[in-house]
Design a protein around this motif. Structure first.
Motif, PDB file in Angstrom:
ATOM      1  N   ALA A  92      18.676  16.647  15.071  1.00  0.00           N
ATOM      2  CA  ALA A  92      17.328  16.099  14.946  1.00  0.00           C
ATOM      3  C   ALA A  92      16.408  17.168  14.375  1.00  0.00           C
ATOM      4  CB  ALA A  92      16.819  15.634  16.305  1.00  0.00           C
ATOM      5  N   LEU A  93      15.227  16.728  13.938  1.00  0.00           N
ATOM      6  CA  LEU A  93      14.195  17.631  13.436  1.00  0.00           C
ATOM      7  C   LEU A  93      12.950  17.435  14.282  1.00  0.00           C
ATOM      8  CD1 LEU A  93      13.125  19.635  11.267  1.00  0.00           C
ATOM      9  CD2 LEU A  93      12.373  17.624   9.983  1.00  0.00           C
ATOM     10  N   LEU A  94      12.452  18.507  14.894  1.00  0.00           N
ATOM     11  CA  LEU A  94      11.231  18.471  15.690  1.00  0.00           C
ATOM     12  C   LEU A  94      10.069  18.943  14.838  1.00  0.00           C
ATOM     13  CD1 LEU A  94       9.765  18.126  18.411  1.00  0.00           C
ATOM     14  CD2 LEU A  94      10.320  20.524  18.872  1.00  0.00           C
ATOM     15  N   ASN A  95       9.013  18.131  14.791  1.00  0.00           N
ATOM     16  CA  ASN A  95       7.786  18.471  14.079  1.00  0.00           C
ATOM     17  C   ASN A  95       6.688  18.719  15.102  1.00  0.00           C
ATOM     18  OD1 ASN A  95       8.548  18.041  11.236  1.00  0.00           O
ATOM     19  ND2 ASN A  95       8.940  15.962  11.960  1.00  0.00           N
ATOM     20  N   PRO A  96       6.481  19.994  15.488  1.00  0.00           N
ATOM     21  CA  PRO A  96       5.410  20.273  16.447  1.00  0.00           C
ATOM     22  C   PRO A  96       4.040  20.077  15.809  1.00  0.00           C
ATOM     23  CG  PRO A  96       6.626  22.293  15.876  1.00  0.00           C
ATOM     24  CD  PRO A  96       7.214  21.176  15.097  1.00  0.00           C
ATOM     25  N   ARG A  97       3.084  19.682  16.631  1.00  0.00           N
ATOM     26  CA  ARG A  97       1.705  19.448  16.175  1.00  0.00           C
ATOM     27  C   ARG A  97       1.660  18.466  15.005  1.00  0.00           C
ATOM     28  NH1 ARG A  97       2.978  24.306  16.330  1.00  0.00           N
ATOM     29  NH2 ARG A  97       2.642  24.720  14.146  1.00  0.00           N
ATOM     30  N   CYS A  98       2.449  17.415  15.114  1.00  0.00           N
ATOM     31  CA  CYS A  98       2.532  16.400  14.053  1.00  0.00           C
ATOM     32  C   CYS A  98       2.659  15.031  14.715  1.00  0.00           C
ATOM     33  CB  CYS A  98       3.737  16.699  13.170  1.00  0.00           C
ATOM     34  SG  CYS A  98       3.932  15.546  11.810  1.00  0.00           S
ATOM     35  N   ALA A  99       1.609  14.227  14.647  1.00  0.00           N
ATOM     36  CA  ALA A  99       1.593  12.936  15.327  1.00  0.00           C
ATOM     37  C   ALA A  99       1.843  11.757  14.393  1.00  0.00           C
ATOM     38  CB  ALA A  99       0.264  12.749  16.044  1.00  0.00           C
ATOM     39  N   SER A 100       2.116  12.043  13.123  1.00  0.00           N
ATOM     40  CA  SER A 100       2.414  10.962  12.178  1.00  0.00           C
ATOM     41  C   SER A 100       3.497  11.424  11.211  1.00  0.00           C
ATOM     42  CB  SER A 100       1.161  10.528  11.421  1.00  0.00           C
ATOM     43  OG  SER A 100       0.669  11.594  10.640  1.00  0.00           O
ATOM     44  N   VAL A 101       4.205  10.438  10.675  1.00  0.00           N
ATOM     45  CA  VAL A 101       5.337  10.728   9.787  1.00  0.00           C
ATOM     46  C   VAL A 101       5.293   9.763   8.613  1.00  0.00           C
ATOM     47  CG1 VAL A 101       7.864  10.611   9.629  1.00  0.00           C
ATOM     48  CG2 VAL A 101       6.803  11.593  11.654  1.00  0.00           C
ATOM     49  N   HIS A 102       5.637  10.264   7.440  1.00  0.00           N
ATOM     50  CA  HIS A 102       5.851   9.378   6.294  1.00  0.00           C
ATOM     51  C   HIS A 102       7.345   9.405   5.970  1.00  0.00           C
ATOM     52  CE1 HIS A 102       6.777  12.342   3.166  1.00  0.00           C
ATOM     53  NE2 HIS A 102       5.887  13.122   3.757  1.00  0.00           N
ATOM     54  N   THR A 103       7.819   8.324   5.407  1.00  0.00           N
ATOM     55  CA  THR A 103       9.227   8.279   5.007  1.00  0.00           C
ATOM     56  C   THR A 103       9.352   8.127   3.492  1.00  0.00           C
ATOM     57  OG1 THR A 103       9.360   5.903   5.436  1.00  0.00           O
ATOM     58  CG2 THR A 103      10.005   7.373   7.233  1.00  0.00           C
ATOM     59  N   PHE A 104       8.377   8.669   2.768  1.00  0.00           N
ATOM     60  CA  PHE A 104       8.427   8.640   1.309  1.00  0.00           C
ATOM     61  C   PHE A 104       9.618   9.475   0.843  1.00  0.00           C
ATOM     62  CE2 PHE A 104       3.563   8.540   1.771  1.00  0.00           C
ATOM     63  CZ  PHE A 104       3.602   7.188   2.058  1.00  0.00           C
ATOM     64  N   PHE A 105      10.298   8.999  -0.168  1.00  0.00           N
ATOM     65  CA  PHE A 105      11.446   9.666  -0.779  1.00  0.00           C
ATOM     66  C   PHE A 105      12.641   9.789   0.173  1.00  0.00           C
ATOM     67  CE2 PHE A 105       7.638  11.272  -2.901  1.00  0.00           C
ATOM     68  CZ  PHE A 105       7.893  10.832  -4.189  1.00  0.00           C
ATOM     69  N   MET A 106      12.635   9.034   1.259  1.00  0.00           N
ATOM     70  CA  MET A 106      13.776   9.042   2.162  1.00  0.00           C
ATOM     71  C   MET A 106      14.866   8.135   1.602  1.00  0.00           C
ATOM     72  SD  MET A 106      13.155  11.090   4.665  1.00  0.00           S
ATOM     73  CE  MET A 106      14.541  10.629   5.657  1.00  0.00           C
ATOM     74  N   ARG A 107      16.094   8.455   1.941  1.00  0.00           N
ATOM     75  CA  ARG A 107      17.244   7.661   1.496  1.00  0.00           C
ATOM     76  C   ARG A 107      17.798   6.787   2.616  1.00  0.00           C
ATOM     77  NH1 ARG A 107      20.541  12.345  -1.795  1.00  0.00           N
ATOM     78  NH2 ARG A 107      18.888  12.775  -3.284  1.00  0.00           N
ATOM     79  N   TYR A 108      17.206   6.894   3.798  1.00  0.00           N
ATOM     80  CA  TYR A 108      17.705   6.174   4.978  1.00  0.00           C
ATOM     81  C   TYR A 108      16.556   6.013   5.973  1.00  0.00           C
ATOM     82  CZ  TYR A 108      17.936  11.062   6.430  1.00  0.00           C
ATOM     83  OH  TYR A 108      17.643  12.365   6.688  1.00  0.00           O
ATOM     84  N   ALA A 109      16.748   5.124   6.925  1.00  0.00           N
ATOM     85  CA  ALA A 109      15.737   4.897   7.964  1.00  0.00           C
ATOM     86  C   ALA A 109      15.798   6.023   8.997  1.00  0.00           C
ATOM     87  CB  ALA A 109      15.987   3.551   8.642  1.00  0.00           C
ATOM     88  N   LEU A 110      14.661   6.258   9.637  1.00  0.00           N
ATOM     89  CA  LEU A 110      14.560   7.283  10.685  1.00  0.00           C
ATOM     90  C   LEU A 110      14.289   6.634  12.034  1.00  0.00           C
ATOM     91  CD1 LEU A 110      12.226  10.001   9.114  1.00  0.00           C
ATOM     92  CD2 LEU A 110      14.686  10.143   9.468  1.00  0.00           C
ATOM     93  N   ASP A 111      14.847   7.222  13.069  1.00  0.00           N
ATOM     94  CA  ASP A 111      14.448   6.916  14.434  1.00  0.00           C
ATOM     95  C   ASP A 111      13.468   8.002  14.830  1.00  0.00           C
ATOM     96  OD1 ASP A 111      16.160   4.705  14.715  1.00  0.00           O
ATOM     97  OD2 ASP A 111      17.830   6.004  15.277  1.00  0.00           O
ATOM     98  N   LEU A 112      12.268   7.612  15.264  1.00  0.00           N
ATOM     99  CA  LEU A 112      11.223   8.571  15.603  1.00  0.00           C
ATOM    100  C   LEU A 112      10.894   8.500  17.085  1.00  0.00           C
ATOM    101  CD1 LEU A 112       8.844   7.802  12.608  1.00  0.00           C
ATOM    102  CD2 LEU A 112      10.515   9.653  12.784  1.00  0.00           C
ATOM    103  N   VAL A 113      10.713   9.672  17.681  1.00  0.00           N
ATOM    104  CA  VAL A 113      10.291   9.786  19.076  1.00  0.00           C
ATOM    105  C   VAL A 113       9.010  10.608  19.069  1.00  0.00           C
ATOM    106  CG1 VAL A 113      10.898  10.613  21.376  1.00  0.00           C
ATOM    107  CG2 VAL A 113      12.695   9.725  19.863  1.00  0.00           C
ATOM    108  N   TYR A 114       7.929  10.018  19.561  1.00  0.00           N
ATOM    109  CA  TYR A 114       6.651  10.716  19.635  1.00  0.00           C
ATOM    110  C   TYR A 114       6.471  11.261  21.051  1.00  0.00           C
ATOM    111  CZ  TYR A 114       5.553   8.715  15.123  1.00  0.00           C
ATOM    112  OH  TYR A 114       5.576   8.376  13.789  1.00  0.00           O
ATOM    113  N   LEU A 115       6.063  12.523  21.134  1.00  0.00           N
ATOM    114  CA  LEU A 115       5.926  13.217  22.411  1.00  0.00           C
ATOM    115  C   LEU A 115       4.487  13.680  22.617  1.00  0.00           C
ATOM    116  CD1 LEU A 115       8.994  15.520  21.752  1.00  0.00           C
ATOM    117  CD2 LEU A 115       9.004  13.448  23.129  1.00  0.00           C
TER     118      LEU A 115
END
Length: 85
Positions: free
Chosen positions: A31-54
């Motif tokens: 997985a990839l953790l994005n600290p201090r990041c409350a939003s995500v874009h999936t532009f240029f992605m090749r697959y769907a993401l499962d997102l967990v907001y903490l």
């Protein structure tokens, strides 16, 4: 022996911005953790993401499964960090 889970941390603005863009899908144990990041874009992605907001304490405040490419997702007011899988 089962593979060990691994979480990569995106520490800089650029690492958070790029995230998993143009990458191959992560194995289920990574997985990839994005600290201090409350939003995500999936532009240029090749697959769907499962997102967990903490929240700030690491408590799950929102799940966003199977966010398709070319979408925006926001974790809400309480979200402080995002885990991308």
């Amino acid at each position: 022996m089962a593979p060990q889970p691994s979480i990569r941390v995106a520490r800089t603005f650029w690492q958070r911005f790029v995230g998993l863009m143009l990458s191959r899908p992560l194995p289920p144990t990574q997985a990839l953790l994005n600290p201090r990041c409350a939003s995500v874009h999936t532009f240029f992605m090749r697959y769907a993401l499962d997102l967990v907001y903490l929240d700030a304490r690491g408590v799950i405040v929102k799940l966003a499964p199977q966010v398709k490419p070319w979408r925006l997702s926001w974790g809400g007011r309480a979200a402080m960090h995002t885990l991308e899988m």
